[in-house]
Write a protein that holds these residues in place. Structure first.
Motif, PDB file in Angstrom:
ATOM      1  N   GLY A  76       6.897  14.027  -1.093  1.00 21.98           N
ATOM      2  CA  GLY A  76       5.897  13.029  -0.715  1.00 21.98           C
ATOM      3  C   GLY A  76       6.400  11.620  -0.944  1.00 21.98           C
ATOM      4  O   GLY A  76       6.240  10.737  -0.094  1.00 21.98           O
ATOM      5  N   ALA A  77       7.037  11.394  -2.096  1.00 16.95           N
ATOM      6  CA  ALA A  77       7.576  10.062  -2.384  1.00 16.95           C
ATOM      7  C   ALA A  77       8.650   9.677  -1.381  1.00 16.95           C
ATOM      8  O   ALA A  77       8.731   8.510  -0.956  1.00 16.95           O
ATOM      9  CB  ALA A  77       8.137  10.032  -3.804  1.00 16.95           C
ATOM     10  N   LEU A  78       9.470  10.638  -0.979  1.00 16.03           N
ATOM     11  CA  LEU A  78      10.530  10.333  -0.017  1.00 16.03           C
ATOM     12  C   LEU A  78       9.958   9.869   1.317  1.00 16.03           C
ATOM     13  O   LEU A  78      10.509   8.963   1.958  1.00 16.03           O
ATOM     14  CB  LEU A  78      11.414  11.564   0.186  1.00 16.03           C
ATOM     15  N   VAL A  79       8.857  10.482   1.756  1.00 21.26           N
ATOM     16  CA  VAL A  79       8.238  10.070   3.023  1.00 21.26           C
ATOM     17  C   VAL A  79       7.704   8.642   2.915  1.00 21.26           C
ATOM     18  O   VAL A  79       7.934   7.805   3.798  1.00 21.26           O
ATOM     19  CB  VAL A  79       7.109  11.043   3.416  1.00 21.26           C
ATOM     20  N   TYR A 102       0.821  -1.206   0.000  1.00 25.04           N
ATOM     21  CA  TYR A 102       0.000   0.000   0.000  1.00 25.04           C
ATOM     22  C   TYR A 102       0.861   1.265   0.000  1.00 25.04           C
ATOM     23  O   TYR A 102       0.496   2.267  -0.623  1.00 25.04           O
ATOM     24  CB  TYR A 102      -0.955  -0.020   1.193  1.00 25.04           C
ATOM     25  N   LEU A 103       2.000   1.239   0.676  1.00 23.63           N
ATOM     26  CA  LEU A 103       2.916   2.382   0.602  1.00 23.63           C
ATOM     27  C   LEU A 103       3.448   2.554  -0.816  1.00 23.63           C
ATOM     28  O   LEU A 103       3.538   3.678  -1.329  1.00 23.63           O
ATOM     29  CB  LEU A 103       4.076   2.182   1.585  1.00 23.63           C
ATOM     30  N   PHE A 104       3.808   1.447  -1.467  1.00 22.28           N
ATOM     31  CA  PHE A 104       4.355   1.517  -2.820  1.00 22.28           C
ATOM     32  C   PHE A 104       3.315   2.072  -3.794  1.00 22.28           C
ATOM     33  O   PHE A 104       3.606   2.976  -4.601  1.00 22.28           O
ATOM     34  CB  PHE A 104       4.811   0.125  -3.269  1.00 22.28           C
ATOM     35  N   THR A 105       2.089   1.556  -3.737  1.00 18.41           N
ATOM     36  CA  THR A 105       1.059   2.018  -4.666  1.00 18.41           C
ATOM     37  C   THR A 105       0.656   3.461  -4.378  1.00 18.41           C
ATOM     38  O   THR A 105       0.324   4.215  -5.303  1.00 18.41           O
ATOM     39  CB  THR A 105      -0.173   1.105  -4.588  1.00 18.41           C
ATOM     40  N   THR A 106       0.701   3.870  -3.114  1.00 23.38           N
ATOM     41  CA  THR A 106       0.422   5.277  -2.804  1.00 23.38           C
ATOM     42  C   THR A 106       1.516   6.178  -3.360  1.00 23.38           C
ATOM     43  O   THR A 106       1.238   7.277  -3.867  1.00 23.38           O
ATOM     44  CB  THR A 106       0.287   5.470  -1.279  1.00 23.38           C
ATOM     45  N   THR A 107       2.761   5.723  -3.280  1.00 26.68           N
ATOM     46  CA  THR A 107       3.857   6.481  -3.888  1.00 26.68           C
ATOM     47  C   THR A 107       3.625   6.650  -5.386  1.00 26.68           C
ATOM     48  O   THR A 107       3.843   7.736  -5.941  1.00 26.68           O
ATOM     49  CB  THR A 107       5.199   5.753  -3.654  1.00 26.68           C
ATOM     50  N   ILE A 108       3.135   5.593  -6.033  1.00 25.36           N
ATOM     51  CA  ILE A 108       2.909   5.653  -7.478  1.00 25.36           C
ATOM     52  C   ILE A 108       1.794   6.627  -7.824  1.00 25.36           C
ATOM     53  O   ILE A 108       1.973   7.540  -8.647  1.00 25.36           O
ATOM     54  CB  ILE A 108       2.583   4.251  -8.035  1.00 25.36           C
ATOM     55  N   HIS A 109       0.620   6.476  -7.181  1.00 19.39           N
ATOM     56  CA  HIS A 109      -0.511   7.310  -7.626  1.00 19.39           C
ATOM     57  C   HIS A 109      -0.365   8.777  -7.203  1.00 19.39           C
ATOM     58  O   HIS A 109      -0.793   9.678  -7.930  1.00 19.39           O
ATOM     59  CB  HIS A 109      -1.852   6.702  -7.196  1.00 19.39           C
TER      60      HIS A 109
END
Length: 290
Positions: A266-269, A213-220
């Motif tokens: 945001g992606a870094l977090v 879920y962290l990975f997909t949130t980073t993507i979208h």
């Protein structure tokens, strides 16, 4: 020691007190309400902390949670009660900074702080037990379990991000102060659900799904940030006048800067949180191998 802890908590959350606005009739009601809620939460947490301190041996962990709560309240007051909030309606980049701060700084800090038990401990004995029984009742417990399920929390957080950044809805929030406040509430609450699902539920055997879920949130969120960054024209008409001339930016450049704020920090977090969870996930196996 208990007094020292309470003083430390209040001192670290001092911005919540120092930014309390002077309200004139008809103005500043929203800011005054936010300030009162923050101050009330800090007082309840501090009082509950002093009570629980003598009933637990996990004082180091409790102190860490108190520091996280104080930092979260301080960040919340800076974002919603200071010059950032005043400038946000006139600059998309500042607006994005405010929203990202709510979702990526305030929300995870408050989740780490686990404030509800401390709030309960601030109550007298009988009311505390009564509230605890209500919170543990079947309907509320099932609803909370469903809301904080990783997939549900992920979907709510994603919908809040994409819907509020639709130009028509975003501009409507800028024109209507009440709708703007609901925008803040939606971002913060959806982020609290998301980080609770990732950090609290993800540390008890569901780390793999939390990483997903962290990975997909980073993507979208990266896709949304890229769309804002590479747009050929300003998407938010109400931002065309405001801070951009003072900042030396055109409206399009202001929007591009806002997109970059969402995209890169945001992606870094999210990546940092994922690496932390990964270290917790593989840590026991490495220890066992050694």
């Amino acid at each position: 020691m208990k007094r020292a802890l309470a003083c430390l908590l209040l001192g670290l959350a001092a911005p919540a007190f120092s930014h309390v606005p002077t309200v004139t009739p008809g103005e500043g009601g929203g800011a005054a309400l936010v300030a009162c809620l923050i101050v009330t939460a800090v007082l309840l947490y501090g009082f509950g902390l002093t009570r629980l301190w003598t009933h637990t041996h996990e004082r180091r962990a409790l102190l860490g949670r108190a520091l996280a709560f104080a930092a979260g309240c301080a960040a919340l007051s800076v974002l919603l009660l200071g010059p950032i909030d005043a400038a946000a309606p006139r600059s998309f980049a500042v607006h994005m900074l405010q929203h990202e701060g709510l979702m990526l700084i305030v929300a995870p800090l408050l989740v780490i702080a686990k404030p509800m038990p401390l709030f309960l401990w601030s109550l007298p004995h009988d009311p505390r037990l009564a509230v605890a029984r209500v919170l543990q009742s079947g309907g509320l417990k099932i609803s909370w379990h469903w809301l904080t399920a990783p997939l549900t929390a992920w979907m709510v957080h994603a919908l809040a991000l994409w819907l509020w950044h639709a130009p028509s809805l975003f501009n409507a929030a800028l024109r209507d102060p009440a709708l703007h406040e609901w925008q803040h509430v939606t971002f913060l609450l959806s982020a609290l659900l998301f980080w609770h699902a990732v950090l609290r539920r993800g540390t008890h055997g569901a780390q793999g799904m939390a990483l997903l879920y962290l990975f997909t949130t980073t993507i979208h969120t990266g896709v949304l940030g890229a769309l804002l960054t590479f747009a050929r024209q300003p998407l938010y008409a109400s931002m065309e006048q405001g801070l951009t001339p003072w900042l030396g930016l055109s409206p399009l450049e202001d929007q591009q800067l806002g997109g970059l704020i969402m995209w890169v920090p945001g992606a870094l977090v999210y990546v940092g949180a994922g690496l932390w969870l990964l270290s917790r996930w593989v840590g026991p196996e490495h220890s066992l191998a050694r």
